[in-house]
Design a protein around this motif. Structure first.
Motif, PDB file in Angstrom:
ATOM      1  N   GLY A  43       0.814  -1.201   0.000  1.00 12.20           N
ATOM      2  CA  GLY A  43       0.000   0.000   0.000  1.00 12.20           C
ATOM      3  C   GLY A  43       0.848   1.251   0.000  1.00 12.20           C
ATOM      4  O   GLY A  43       2.079   1.203  -0.086  1.00 12.20           O
ATOM      5  N   HIS A  44       0.183   2.395   0.110  1.00 10.34           N
ATOM      6  CA  HIS A  44       0.881   3.677   0.128  1.00 10.34           C
ATOM      7  C   HIS A  44       1.238   4.047   1.564  1.00 10.34           C
ATOM      8  O   HIS A  44       0.385   4.026   2.445  1.00 10.34           O
ATOM      9  CB  HIS A  44       0.008   4.770  -0.483  1.00 10.34           C
ATOM     10  CG  HIS A  44       0.646   6.128  -0.439  1.00 10.34           C
ATOM     11  ND1 HIS A  44       1.738   6.459  -1.216  1.00 10.34           N
ATOM     12  CD2 HIS A  44       0.355   7.229   0.306  1.00 10.34           C
ATOM     13  CE1 HIS A  44       2.092   7.703  -0.958  1.00 10.34           C
ATOM     14  NE2 HIS A  44       1.273   8.185  -0.040  1.00 10.34           N
ATOM     15  N   HIS A  45       2.495   4.384   1.781  1.00  7.45           N
ATOM     16  CA  HIS A  45       2.952   4.871   3.075  1.00  7.45           C
ATOM     17  C   HIS A  45       3.318   6.347   2.933  1.00  7.45           C
ATOM     18  O   HIS A  45       3.174   6.925   1.854  1.00  7.45           O
ATOM     19  CB  HIS A  45       4.128   4.026   3.557  1.00  7.45           C
ATOM     20  CG  HIS A  45       3.761   2.589   3.819  1.00  7.45           C
ATOM     21  ND1 HIS A  45       3.678   2.043   5.081  1.00  7.45           N
ATOM     22  CD2 HIS A  45       3.435   1.584   2.960  1.00  7.45           C
ATOM     23  CE1 HIS A  45       3.330   0.768   4.997  1.00  7.45           C
ATOM     24  NE2 HIS A  45       3.177   0.466   3.715  1.00  7.45           N
ATOM     25  N   ALA A  46       3.788   6.951   3.994  1.00 12.56           N
ATOM     26  CA  ALA A  46       3.967   8.404   4.004  1.00 12.56           C
ATOM     27  C   ALA A  46       4.787   8.923   2.821  1.00 12.56           C
ATOM     28  O   ALA A  46       4.397   9.890   2.169  1.00 12.56           O
ATOM     29  CB  ALA A  46       4.617   8.825   5.314  1.00 12.56           C
ATOM     30  N   ALA A  47       5.928   8.294   2.541  1.00 15.07           N
ATOM     31  CA  ALA A  47       6.804   8.820   1.495  1.00 15.07           C
ATOM     32  C   ALA A  47       7.145   7.786   0.428  1.00 15.07           C
ATOM     33  O   ALA A  47       8.019   8.022  -0.393  1.00 15.07           O
ATOM     34  CB  ALA A  47       8.087   9.354   2.126  1.00 15.07           C
ATOM     35  N   TYR A  48       6.452   6.654   0.450  1.00 18.49           N
ATOM     36  CA  TYR A  48       6.782   5.612  -0.526  1.00 18.49           C
ATOM     37  C   TYR A  48       5.627   4.625  -0.648  1.00 18.49           C
ATOM     38  O   TYR A  48       4.690   4.635   0.145  1.00 18.49           O
ATOM     39  CB  TYR A  48       8.058   4.875  -0.113  1.00 18.49           C
ATOM     40  CG  TYR A  48       8.119   4.468   1.341  1.00 18.49           C
ATOM     41  CD1 TYR A  48       7.451   3.323   1.798  1.00 18.49           C
ATOM     42  CD2 TYR A  48       8.841   5.208   2.266  1.00 18.49           C
ATOM     43  CE1 TYR A  48       7.506   2.949   3.126  1.00 18.49           C
ATOM     44  CE2 TYR A  48       8.902   4.836   3.594  1.00 18.49           C
ATOM     45  CZ  TYR A  48       8.234   3.705   4.017  1.00 18.49           C
ATOM     46  OH  TYR A  48       8.293   3.331   5.332  1.00 18.49           O
ATOM     47  N   ASP A  49       5.717   3.801  -1.672  1.00 20.14           N
ATOM     48  CA  ASP A  49       4.723   2.758  -1.915  1.00 20.14           C
ATOM     49  C   ASP A  49       5.364   1.396  -1.742  1.00 20.14           C
ATOM     50  O   ASP A  49       6.547   1.208  -2.073  1.00 20.14           O
ATOM     51  CB  ASP A  49       4.153   2.878  -3.329  1.00 20.14           C
ATOM     52  CG  ASP A  49       3.341   4.150  -3.515  1.00 20.14           C
ATOM     53  OD1 ASP A  49       2.430   4.386  -2.702  1.00 20.14           O
ATOM     54  OD2 ASP A  49       3.630   4.905  -4.453  1.00 20.14           O
ATOM     55  N   VAL A  50       4.598   0.438  -1.249  1.00 21.14           N
ATOM     56  CA  VAL A  50       5.089  -0.918  -1.033  1.00 21.14           C
ATOM     57  C   VAL A  50       4.210  -1.893  -1.803  1.00 21.14           C
ATOM     58  O   VAL A  50       2.978  -1.824  -1.739  1.00 21.14           O
ATOM     59  CB  VAL A  50       5.065  -1.291   0.476  1.00 21.14           C
ATOM     60  CG1 VAL A  50       5.594  -2.715   0.681  1.00 21.14           C
ATOM     61  CG2 VAL A  50       5.895  -0.298   1.283  1.00 21.14           C
ATOM     62  N   GLU A  51       4.852  -2.788  -2.536  1.00 23.16           N
ATOM     63  CA  GLU A  51       4.131  -3.844  -3.242  1.00 23.16           C
ATOM     64  C   GLU A  51       4.903  -5.148  -3.146  1.00 23.16           C
ATOM     65  O   GLU A  51       6.094  -5.157  -2.803  1.00 23.16           O
ATOM     66  CB  GLU A  51       3.919  -3.463  -4.710  1.00 23.16           C
ATOM     67  CG  GLU A  51       5.206  -3.219  -5.488  1.00 23.16           C
ATOM     68  CD  GLU A  51       4.949  -2.674  -6.879  1.00 23.16           C
ATOM     69  OE1 GLU A  51       4.541  -3.476  -7.739  1.00 23.16           O
ATOM     70  OE2 GLU A  51       5.159  -1.458  -7.080  1.00 23.16           O
ATOM     71  N   ARG A  52       4.214  -6.236  -3.397  1.00 20.43           N
ATOM     72  CA  ARG A  52       4.868  -7.537  -3.410  1.00 20.43           C
ATOM     73  C   ARG A  52       5.797  -7.601  -4.619  1.00 20.43           C
ATOM     74  O   ARG A  52       5.454  -7.131  -5.703  1.00 20.43           O
ATOM     75  CB  ARG A  52       3.837  -8.660  -3.463  1.00 20.43           C
ATOM     76  CG  ARG A  52       3.054  -8.823  -2.158  1.00 20.43           C
ATOM     77  CD  ARG A  52       1.828  -9.691  -2.360  1.00 20.43           C
ATOM     78  NE  ARG A  52       2.164 -11.061  -2.729  1.00 20.43           N
ATOM     79  CZ  ARG A  52       2.354 -12.059  -1.864  1.00 20.43           C
ATOM     80  NH1 ARG A  52       2.230 -11.833  -0.568  1.00 20.43           N
ATOM     81  NH2 ARG A  52       2.644 -13.274  -2.289  1.00 20.43           N
ATOM     82  N   TRP A  53       6.960  -8.192  -4.415  1.00 22.18           N
ATOM     83  CA  TRP A  53       7.941  -8.317  -5.494  1.00 22.18           C
ATOM     84  C   TRP A  53       8.079  -9.777  -5.876  1.00 22.18           C
ATOM     85  O   TRP A  53       8.066 -10.654  -5.010  1.00 22.18           O
ATOM     86  CB  TRP A  53       9.289  -7.771  -5.042  1.00 22.18           C
ATOM     87  CG  TRP A  53      10.352  -7.818  -6.118  1.00 22.18           C
ATOM     88  CD1 TRP A  53      10.350  -7.128  -7.291  1.00 22.18           C
ATOM     89  CD2 TRP A  53      11.555  -8.581  -6.101  1.00 22.18           C
ATOM     90  NE1 TRP A  53      11.487  -7.411  -8.014  1.00 22.18           N
ATOM     91  CE2 TRP A  53      12.250  -8.299  -7.301  1.00 22.18           C
ATOM     92  CE3 TRP A  53      12.124  -9.466  -5.186  1.00 22.18           C
ATOM     93  CZ2 TRP A  53      13.472  -8.872  -7.622  1.00 22.18           C
ATOM     94  CZ3 TRP A  53      13.353 -10.046  -5.491  1.00 22.18           C
ATOM     95  CH2 TRP A  53      14.017  -9.752  -6.694  1.00 22.18           C
ATOM     96  N   GLN A  54       8.184 -10.023  -7.165  1.00 18.63           N
ATOM     97  CA  GLN A  54       8.306 -11.390  -7.644  1.00 18.63           C
ATOM     98  C   GLN A  54       9.630 -11.601  -8.373  1.00 18.63           C
ATOM     99  O   GLN A  54      10.129 -10.698  -9.060  1.00 18.63           O
ATOM    100  CB  GLN A  54       7.153 -11.741  -8.593  1.00 18.63           C
ATOM    101  CG  GLN A  54       5.806 -11.829  -7.902  1.00 18.63           C
ATOM    102  CD  GLN A  54       4.751 -12.439  -8.803  1.00 18.63           C
ATOM    103  OE1 GLN A  54       4.783 -12.270 -10.011  1.00 18.63           O
ATOM    104  NE2 GLN A  54       3.814 -13.158  -8.204  1.00 18.63           N
ATOM    105  N   ALA A  55      10.178 -12.791  -8.206  1.00 21.12           N
ATOM    106  CA  ALA A  55      11.359 -13.232  -8.945  1.00 21.12           C
ATOM    107  C   ALA A  55      11.029 -14.601  -9.525  1.00 21.12           C
ATOM    108  O   ALA A  55      10.567 -15.484  -8.792  1.00 21.12           O
ATOM    109  CB  ALA A  55      12.579 -13.320  -8.034  1.00 21.12           C
ATOM    110  N   ASP A  56      11.240 -14.741 -10.815  1.00 16.76           N
ATOM    111  CA  ASP A  56      10.895 -15.996 -11.500  1.00 16.76           C
ATOM    112  C   ASP A  56       9.431 -16.377 -11.282  1.00 16.76           C
ATOM    113  O   ASP A  56       9.091 -17.553 -11.102  1.00 16.76           O
ATOM    114  CB  ASP A  56      11.807 -17.140 -11.038  1.00 16.76           C
ATOM    115  CG  ASP A  56      13.255 -16.926 -11.463  1.00 16.76           C
ATOM    116  OD1 ASP A  56      13.468 -16.270 -12.508  1.00 16.76           O
ATOM    117  OD2 ASP A  56      14.158 -17.402 -10.765  1.00 16.76           O
ATOM    118  N   GLY A  57       8.568 -15.356 -11.219  1.00 14.12           N
ATOM    119  CA  GLY A  57       7.139 -15.606 -11.155  1.00 14.12           C
ATOM    120  C   GLY A  57       6.575 -15.944  -9.798  1.00 14.12           C
ATOM    121  O   GLY A  57       5.385 -16.252  -9.686  1.00 14.12           O
TER     122      GLY A  57
END
Length: 267
Positions: A43-57
């Protein structure tokens, strides 16, 4: 059979049982089950956004992105008995300086599926470096804490030219060195599935290296950080006199972090 002979045989049997247990249980000892993950960072935080990251799917950690176009990428490797969720405060340090941050998760830890072993964590760490290098241009930096420092060092081996700088926090010089001190009556150097030798892993790396040691550390005593820094030409050693293995982050202030970034040539 005399009582002395019986006691000797009993002691030898107990020693052998302990040897076998140490050999087969080392992954559980080094990678204990992580705490339950409450909620999600996405989600959106004060100064940055966070998302799940994928490697090799597959899910491999979190991607933390600043509001402005990133200057480069930091990979953060957490310690044992932690998850990627614990490292958002560390990620925030580098996001505030304009970098995207990937907080790497190991198989079987946090929200990542897989077998929880040291070798699986090592493979995932190397895959994360390769995936990040392929996904984004610009400088790539590695930061590892404790066990994660060992993973970061091993990931560099063979990928030296891909890494612009590295910071290793409360690190070992080698896992074998720490284990032999903790269990001096056992031949642990021969028992480990991998010695996780950070000195050897960094031997061909000639970029900026920062080693941060906590002088009150009893889990990985400061001598291991000092040895690691001492064996690498040009390494910068930062000592935190009042910090231990668990509270090093609280001992770091803005001036400390700015010095780390300067040494990493990421300021």
């Amino acid at each position: 059979m005399s009582l002395i002979t019986f006691c000797i045989r009993l002691a030898l049997a107990a020693y052998v049982v302990a040897l076998v247990a140490l050999y087969f249980m080392q992954d559980r000892m080094l990678l204990p089950a992580s705490p339950d993950v409450a909620g999600s960072l996405v989600g959106h935080h004060a100064a940055y956004d966070v998302e799940r990251w994928q490697a090799d799917g597959e899910y491999a950690g979190y991607l933390v992105t600043p509001a402005a176009a990133p200057r480069g990428t930091f990979l953060v490797f957490h310690g044992n008995a932690e998850t990627a969720e614990n490292k958002l405060p560390v990620a925030g340090i580098f996001v505030r300086d304009g970098y995207r941050v990937v907080v790497v998760e190991y198989p079987g830890q946090g929200n990542r599926e897989g077998k929880r072993t040291m070798l699986a964590a090592l493979a995932a760490s190397r895959e994360a470096l390769v995936a990040a290098r392929a996904q984004w241009p610009g400088p790539l930096y590695l930061v590892g804490e404790s066990l994660g420092a060992g993973m970061a060092a091993q990931a560099i081996a063979g990928n030296e030219k891909s890494v612009a700088g590295v910071a290793l926090i409360t690190p070992w010089d080698s896992l074998a060195s720490v284990a032999s001190t903790k269990y001096p009556i056992f031949p642990v150097r021969w028992m480990l599935h991998d010695p996780f030798d950070s000195v050897a892993a960094l031997a061909r790396y000639d970029g900026p290296l920062v080693v941060i040691g906590a002088q009150q550390d009893t889990l990985i005593p400061i001598v291991h950080a000092q040895r690691l820094a001492g064996t690498h030409p040009g390494a910068h050693l930062m000592l935190l006199p009042d910090a231990n293995h668990e509270d090093w982050f609280g001992a770091m202030n803005n001036a400390h972090w700015q010095q780390v970034l300067r040494w990493m040539q990421a300021d």
